[in-house]
Design an enzyme around this catalytic site. Structure first.
Site, PDB file in Angstrom:
ATOM      1  N   HIS A  58      -5.001  10.499   7.686  1.00 49.79           N
ATOM      2  CA  HIS A  58      -6.225  10.970   7.026  1.00 49.79           C
ATOM      3  C   HIS A  58      -7.409  10.982   7.994  1.00 49.79           C
ATOM      4  CE1 HIS A  58      -3.832  10.386   3.495  1.00 49.79           C
ATOM      5  NE2 HIS A  58      -3.788   9.077   3.657  1.00 49.79           N
ATOM      6  N   HIS A 219      -1.615  13.176   0.385  1.00 46.60           N
ATOM      7  CA  HIS A 219      -0.348  12.742   0.972  1.00 46.60           C
ATOM      8  C   HIS A 219       0.711  13.835   0.905  1.00 46.60           C
ATOM      9  CE1 HIS A 219      -2.454   9.004  -0.109  1.00 46.60           C
ATOM     10  NE2 HIS A 219      -1.949   8.572   1.019  1.00 46.60           N
TER      11      HIS A 219
END
Lengths: 331, 331
Positions: A58, A219
């Protein structure tokens, strides 16, 4: 073609990217390789310490937000995997300056569990500890399971709480403020592509040429439905209207608006999305008091973006405006 | 899938993205729609004015670098097309505070021609004018034609010249400094995908799964050859060694190192590239004095990156470190 990734070895990409971030900002952050966390290069003032963390993939989250006015430590896991309680405990102990620690935790089962264990251990060690749980993702509202996921609102929580800590707030005050920010923050995301895990065999899902995946997380998981691809105005509206409704935003309200790139969305496209978002909100009488447009909470190489709105008031705007100096956010 | 673009209409993407940038940073920049340029929201101190510009599709360049410590005005053309001399002349007149203007121009035929005409008109209007031509792209060195293209080194030129202007340098001093930065700067880029013009029928070139396009520019043009895809270390080395050789960098030299994303390259991949670049340079005894990692000079939705090295000394590093506050660069 876009699935090909610039990396050295699939197993080390989280590690290598974190190395790259630390090498690029040696004046701001430093990695403790033995204990698995990142801290400020210089300890900074004696104040409440802020610690966040979570799976990698991320970037620039969270290590990119370590520095003056934001986090004191970040604890990275492997790609899309929680850091361990041992890592978090070590980071908590390292960050504590005797004034207590606030954990900022995105709402995922592994993160919540491991931060909770680390918090208990810190408490046993005599560290005053508070936790702010970030759960802004409207796509997962009302679904069975652990509740709404935490996504890009975490940047606003870290920024605002970080400024409050710099100004001398107590752990309880910082945490109360963080919870207030969370309560007024919701996000929605859409994807034009899935994302490919390093070493994986292909994207996490496939879309037809006229589809977007609506309500995705960070995700690579599937979203809550497919919608037709269309002009940016339509896509932004589809994301934003539910957020406006969930926050019951109306005439006279002020927000911090975040258009967050999910990894592979080029700058002009994010700017076009922001233009539409600003127009939509202004048209409804909502004032965009501050904004942030760019890749801040990404999902590897996913093309797409999220819209986050955060209710703002004089206090939170003053804290938002306070100086910050981190690898990914500086003013 | 990645060819799908988030936009409202193919013909207005440059315009819409610029709107988005100005809406996101009303405290920093303001658009003059009638005359086709972007200026600082507040005029700032009386000093030499810096004006740059060029085709759109490279966001955040150049409007993203308007603000304190960098540019006073930016003049955007359509996607991949030079702004007109009339636009540049208007921006030059608007930016001038009576201390003269420096044009910073990337070396493309249209930009050079139109900035040159605008410069003549400004001179006739009594404005002291200097021009810095940026031509850092090693891939086009020695080719027949207008000489090396200007790419990501322009960010360093704008930053360093911007700081010098803020410190009170004359037009001739700013220009001489800019030419010194240019003389010590070279870049090389590679692409993992072509880029798709808004409304275009597909990417500007197709690559096999095991190929990268080497020596690309920022307009989707083909590069100077294809190379096998490989680990980041190999790709970074292939880009960097020619740059190191061209600048005759060796032990004891200092550089500003830029890893620039071309539009669709996710943050972790740029960080992995930077890690390799830093390692390579350090291994050769070259000190990476400062760095910049991110999408600064893009080519629409191209996946890939460029490496720029800029020779640095005490003066240029002091100017690099000086405060800057623009949409895309702030410290």
């Amino acid at each position: 073609m876009a699935e090909r990734q610039l990396l050295d070895a699939p197993g080390s990409v989280a590690d290598d990217a974190l190395d790259g971030l630390c090498l690029a900002h040696p004046d701001l952050i430093r990695r403790d390789r033995e204990h698995g966390y990142v801290v400020r290069a210089e300890p900074g003032p004696v104040k409440v310490a802020l610690v966040s963390g979570g799976g990698s993939g991320h970037e620039p989250l969270h290590a990119g937000f370590v520095g003056r006015g934001m986090l004191d430590a970040a604890v990275p896991g492997a790609v899309f995997a929680s850091p361990t309680a041992v890592q978090i405990e070590a980071a908590t102990a390292a960050a504590d300056r005797g004034r207590g620690v606030v954990h900022i935790v995105k709402n995922y089962t592994g993160d919540v569990l491991n931060f909770s264990i680390a918090g208990e251990l810190a408490g046993e060690a005599g560290i005053t500890l508070e936790t702010v749980l970030v759960d802004d993702d409207l796509a997962t509202d009302g679904l069975p399971g652990p509740g709404r996921r935490g996504t890009a609102a975490v940047v606003a929580v870290e920024k605002i709480c970080g400024a409050a800590a710099e100004r001398g707030a107590s752990p309880a005050e910082v945490a109360a403020l963080g919870r207030r920010v969370v309560a007024g923050a919701r996000s929605m995301a859409l994807a034009l592509t899935g994302c490919t895990r390093p070493g994986g065999s292909g994207p996490s899902f496939e879309l037809g040429p006229d589809e977007v995946e609506f309500g995705v997380g960070i995700h690579g998981e599937r979203g809550i439905g497919r919608r037709p691809f269309g002009p940016a105005a339509e896509l932004v509206e589809a994301l934003t209207v539910p957020v406006v409704q969930a926050l019951e935003l109306g005439r006279g309200d002020r927000v911090i608006a975040i258009v967050n790139g999910l990894g592979a969305t080029p700058p002009p496209q994010l700017l076009v999305a922001y233009r539409n978002l600003a127009g939509l909100l202004t048209g409804r009488g909502v004032t965009v008091a501050r904004s942030l447009v760019g890749p801040y909470v990404t999902a590897l190489d996913m093309a797409g973006f999220s819209v986050t709105l955060v209710r703002a008031d004089d206090e939170t705007l003053s804290l938002w405006d306070a100086p910050v100096r981190t690898p990914a956010l500086t003013w």
